[in-house]
Write a protein that holds these residues in place. Structure first.
Motif, PDB file in Angstrom:
ATOM      1  N   ASN A 296       0.819  -1.202   0.000  1.00  0.00           N
ATOM      2  CA  ASN A 296       0.000   0.000   0.000  1.00  0.00           C
ATOM      3  C   ASN A 296       0.860   1.262   0.000  1.00  0.00           C
ATOM      4  OD1 ASN A 296      -2.593  -1.406   0.397  1.00  0.00           O
ATOM      5  ND2 ASN A 296      -1.783  -1.894   2.421  1.00  0.00           N
TER       6      ASN A 296
ATOM      7  N   SER B 187       3.044   6.191   2.784  1.00  0.00           N
ATOM      8  CA  SER B 187       2.216   5.262   3.533  1.00  0.00           C
ATOM      9  C   SER B 187       2.391   5.513   5.019  1.00  0.00           C
ATOM     10  CB  SER B 187       2.596   3.814   3.213  1.00  0.00           C
ATOM     11  OG  SER B 187       1.846   2.911   4.007  1.00  0.00           O
TER      12      SER B 187
ATOM     13  N   THR C  20       0.963   3.412   7.459  1.00  0.00           N
ATOM     14  CA  THR C  20       0.440   2.219   8.113  1.00  0.00           C
ATOM     15  C   THR C  20       0.851   2.194   9.590  1.00  0.00           C
ATOM     16  OG1 THR C  20       0.563   0.987   6.060  1.00  0.00           O
ATOM     17  CG2 THR C  20       0.419  -0.288   8.076  1.00  0.00           C
TER      18      THR C  20
ATOM     19  N   ALA D  79       1.168   1.582  -6.545  1.00  0.00           N
ATOM     20  CA  ALA D  79       1.147   0.552  -5.502  1.00  0.00           C
ATOM     21  C   ALA D  79       0.428  -0.666  -6.043  1.00  0.00           C
ATOM     22  CB  ALA D  79       0.441   1.066  -4.254  1.00  0.00           C
TER      23      ALA D  79
ATOM     24  N   THR E 139      -1.401  -2.600  -4.343  1.00  0.00           N
ATOM     25  CA  THR E 139      -2.724  -2.702  -3.718  1.00  0.00           C
ATOM     26  C   THR E 139      -3.346  -1.307  -3.626  1.00  0.00           C
ATOM     27  OG1 THR E 139      -1.590  -2.849  -1.580  1.00  0.00           O
ATOM     28  CG2 THR E 139      -2.384  -4.887  -2.536  1.00  0.00           C
ATOM     29  N   ASN E 140      -3.488  -0.753  -2.427  1.00  0.00           N
ATOM     30  CA  ASN E 140      -4.248   0.487  -2.245  1.00  0.00           C
ATOM     31  C   ASN E 140      -3.360   1.726  -2.177  1.00  0.00           C
ATOM     32  OD1 ASN E 140      -6.870  -0.915  -1.759  1.00  0.00           O
ATOM     33  ND2 ASN E 140      -5.781  -1.683   0.043  1.00  0.00           N
TER      34      ASN E 140
ATOM     35  N   TYR F 176      -1.408   6.315   1.139  1.00  0.00           N
ATOM     36  CA  TYR F 176      -2.260   5.400   1.897  1.00  0.00           C
ATOM     37  C   TYR F 176      -2.160   5.747   3.370  1.00  0.00           C
ATOM     38  CZ  TYR F 176      -4.235   1.030   3.710  1.00  0.00           C
ATOM     39  OH  TYR F 176      -5.009   0.100   4.356  1.00  0.00           O
TER      40      TYR F 176
ATOM     41  N   ALA G 107      -3.188   2.708  -8.469  1.00  0.00           N
ATOM     42  CA  ALA G 107      -3.384   1.607  -7.521  1.00  0.00           C
ATOM     43  C   ALA G 107      -3.548   0.298  -8.299  1.00  0.00           C
ATOM     44  CB  ALA G 107      -4.617   1.858  -6.660  1.00  0.00           C
TER      45      ALA G 107
ATOM     46  N   GLY H  85      -6.891  -3.751  -5.410  1.00  0.00           N
ATOM     47  CA  GLY H  85      -6.445  -2.443  -4.965  1.00  0.00           C
ATOM     48  C   GLY H  85      -7.421  -1.357  -5.360  1.00  0.00           C
TER      49      GLY H  85
END
Length: 208
Positions: free
Chosen positions: A6, A11, A13, A31, A33-34, A39, A62, A70
């Motif tokens: 992501n 990011s 996270t 990315a 995914t997302n 993200y 994405a 994603g």
């Protein structure tokens, strides 16, 4: 930039703090995914939040590996409190350049004066409310951004072209007095949306 997971450009996270992103360009990232551009995620019971002011997010992708897992080519968030002001999120993609995918997830309802090319997959925006300009999958809004280029200053930016709704589209009562390049805002009746304050002397004449 690119990421296997992501957040191709940025990011957060696990974020449980406060992020302020101002006068910035997020462009050309992907990315698998997302969140091709950004993200944001906050774990359960976390307190993570972010505010983006005069940011341009464009030309990010994405689900770059095209496996259908994603979303949010420009921006994606999960359980974080995100406030957008005077920001452009447009011209982002999912897997293929023909598939628009600008934003995934909710933003704080107080977000205002933003241009969202395609608001599909998001919540918290209403076209025409709080100064927001929000397109749909069927009728997207073209921000009319130029390519990433040297438009002055120390970093490359996307300069809105003549006729862009980003020009003079910002909050006349709440803005930063300098843009990403260090040039004064506003130049015109109101500040421009995004990272760059453009200068048009007359029709057809573009000033950086």
């Amino acid at each position: 930039g690119g990421g296997l997971g992501n957040g191709g450009g940025m990011s957060t996270t696990g974020n449980q703090g406060t992020i302020n992103l101002t006068n910035s360009t997020i462009s050309g990232n992907h990315a698998d995914t997302n969140g091709g551009g950004i993200y944001f995620v906050t774990p359960g019971a976390g307190t993570g939040n972010a505010t983006l002011n005069n940011v341009t997010i464009t030309d990010n992708t994405a689900d770059n590996d095209n496996n259908g897992t994603g979303a949010g080519g420009g921006f994606a968030q999960n359980t974080a409190a995100i406030t957008l002001r005077n920001t452009i999120i447009a011209g982002n993609f999912n897997s293929l350049s023909s598939v628009r995918d600008d934003i995934s997830g909710a933003v704080v309802a107080a977000s205002s004066y933003n241009l969202i090319g395609d608001g599909t997959g998001s919540s918290g925006f209403v076209d025409g409310v709080n100064g927001d300009i929000v397109g749909t999958r069927r009728v997207p809004v073209d921000a009319k951004l130029g390519p990433l280029a040297d438009n002055g200053g120390y970093t490359h930016t996307h300069l809105p072209s003549w006729g862009s709704l980003a020009i003079d589209g910002g909050d006349p009562a709440g803005y930063f007095t300098r843009d990403q390049r260090g040039l004064e805002r506003p130049y015109g009746f109101a500040p421009d949306l995004g990272a760059v304050e453009v200068r048009y002397l007359f029709m057809g004449d573009v000033g950086k």
